[in-house]
Design an enzyme around this catalytic site. Sequence first.
Site, short mmCIF file in Angstrom:
data_model
loop_
_atom_site.label_atom_id
_atom_site.label_comp_id
_atom_site.label_asym_id
_atom_site.label_seq_id
_atom_site.Cartn_x
_atom_site.Cartn_y
_atom_site.Cartn_z
CE1 TYR A 1 83.50 -87.82 14.34
CE2 TYR A 1 81.91 -86.07 13.98
CZ TYR A 1 82.25 -87.25 14.56
OH TYR A 1 81.36 -87.88 15.37
NE ARG A 58 76.82 -98.04 15.22
CZ ARG A 58 77.27 -96.81 15.50
NH1 ARG A 58 78.02 -96.14 14.63
NH2 ARG A 58 77.02 -96.24 16.65
CE LYS A 100 82.53 -89.94 17.21
NZ LYS A 100 81.22 -89.32 17.34
CD GLU A 146 81.93 -92.55 19.15
OE1 GLU A 146 82.03 -91.81 20.14
OE2 GLU A 146 80.94 -92.54 18.38
CG ASP A 147 81.23 -95.45 15.94
OD1 ASP A 147 80.32 -94.91 16.60
OD2 ASP A 147 81.67 -94.97 14.89
CG ASP A 150 79.76 -89.96 21.20
OD1 ASP A 150 79.08 -89.01 21.64
OD2 ASP A 150 80.19 -90.01 20.03
CG ASP A 151 78.12 -94.48 19.03
OD1 ASP A 151 78.16 -93.71 18.08
OD2 ASP A 151 79.12 -95.11 19.44
CG ASN A 185 76.95 -90.91 10.48
OD1 ASN A 185 78.04 -91.42 10.22
ND2 ASN A 185 76.42 -90.99 11.69
O1 LIG Z 1 80.41 -89.98 14.38
C1 LIG Z 1 79.32 -89.44 14.07
O2 LIG Z 1 79.20 -88.60 13.17
C2 LIG Z 1 78.12 -89.77 14.90
C3 LIG Z 1 78.34 -91.04 15.57
O3 LIG Z 1 78.80 -91.14 16.69
C4 LIG Z 1 78.09 -92.27 14.81
O4 LIG Z 1 77.50 -92.23 13.74
O5 LIG Z 1 78.51 -93.33 15.29
MG LIG Z 2 79.69 -93.03 16.97
#
Ligand SMILES: O=C([O-])CC(=O)C(=O)O
Ligand SMILES: [Mg+2]
Length: 546
Positions: A96, A149, A167, A238-239, A261-262, A401
């Site tokens: 991950y 994103r 994930k 997610e993202d 989740d974000d 990150n």
């Molecule tokens: O995935 C990760 O480390 C944290 C997260 O959800 C992101 O940055 O979109």
């Molecule tokens: Mg994310």
Amino acid sequence: MTSDRTASSLPPLLDAVHNRETAFTNEERHKNGTLGLLPDAVETLDRQMERVLWQLDSKSNDLERFLHLNGLSQRNETLFFKVVMSDPKRFLPIVYDPTIADACLQYNRLFERPQGLYLSLRHKGHVKEILANWPEKDVRFICVSSGGRILGLGDIGANGMGIPVGKLQLYTACAAIPPQGLMPMLLDIGTTNQKLIDDPLYLGLRQAPPSSDELDAFVDELVAAIQELYPHCCLHFEDWKGDDAIRLLARYRDKILCYNDDIQGTAAITIAGLDTALSIKGEALKEQRILFYGAGSAGIGIANMIVSALQDEGLSETDARARISMMDINGLIEPSRQDLNPSQKVFAHSHAATKDLAEAVKSIKPTVLIGVSTNAGGFTEEVVRTMASINDKPVIFALSNPTDKAECTAEQAYRWTDGRALFAAGVQFDDVTLNGKTLTPGQANNFYIFPAVALAVWATQARRITDEVFLEAAKATAEQVTAEQRAHGLLFPPQKDVLRVEINTAIKIARQIFKSGLAQVPEPEDIVDWIESKLYRPEYTSANGQ
Ligand SMILES: O=C([O-])CC(=O)C(=O)O
Ligand SMILES: [Mg+2]
């Protein structure tokens, strides 16, 4: 996830779910026709793991280790989870974040076998048919990204598939949710990434993303198809691009079983970190002034959840919002800004316009600084030193990150505050030794939250996921940081214990779901035993459908 995984039409050595490779006994080899297709030795799972660990040691970098483990997950699922769950502190950063970021950037080039469902805008009008092609018929979670994103990498279109895959692997690795019934999905709506569009090896749709109306209509079709085909399924967003993420969550959160989740997971882990940091400082949340650097989906999600937490402490919504200031790429969010969306506008407080973070820190005097900007190095020495001059124990979270996007490193945060910072980042930084003292930075990553939420939601068959669920997850996570760990400045439970921690968190969330009346199964007498009995274990046993 009740489907029978014992039956499979695939040859045994090509069926990752049931494959035991050299652990098939001679009797099994006789029966399943693999005699001679395997070397003579009959091995245990532990022996097989020993070999994988040796192979991983012989690789020269984490991307190679990621690829090796990814191949293993497609060959022998049990062995893959056995390895990853044997040492989460070591393997989470490989399967991950941050390694997955490198993999996503080159996903189209590294591609060997598809690992999730690709739903292309081209399939509009046929979404249900496409979904029905997925081999598992009892799907319980779909983790869906548009690739708009990905982490702090921006829009990488169909290369984003690595994230839903990763994930969902964490659902199992961090909360022992059985891997069947988990569907990674990439909603291929095109991309703004010209470099990828121009890459002959790009695998996604080579066009610009549609208008929000067209996108929403496509997602509506997806949601309708999911409800028909998989009535117990939870949709995990997610993202997505910030605006899309916020809009789609608002559109569906009260109608279907879903979460982002974000927005919600990142908010919960940040609140958990704040909770621990404030207990170390001996202060309440309502005494804080919080400045966000970054006002996208994560920033807004965290800010809104802090507002809810402050309301729980007795503040009005207006008073709660007054404690939060935000800054983004266009400057401080204040009333003269013309480019704000409605979720940002509520945090616009009277202040002179500025684009200078150090200046904003000097005048707002925050006690807590939270970076969700993807602007590497945004927390300059001046910014951090100013935080240190205002606060005895400055709370500094550099959440962007992967590693090279963090607003500052752990080493910088500690050095520029003489070791006084209560620091967390979105990725794991190494320990820092300063003046003979070892400081351990926290990892404020949503992986502490979303697997636990998913476990509780799955077990209770919750009808909806509310913000209270995420606040409960935050509280339960923070509670598991012991007094001794707090004394060392640790803000989160140690990663090596992540599975135990998340099961404990899930038990608390499940209790809350039962209390709120959102569960669709009867409340068991012993909730702990009940959850434990549902957990996946990476063993070659019939309980895992082997
Ligand atoms: O995935 C990760 O480390 C944290 C997260 O959800 C992101 O940055 O979109
Ligand atoms: Mg994310």
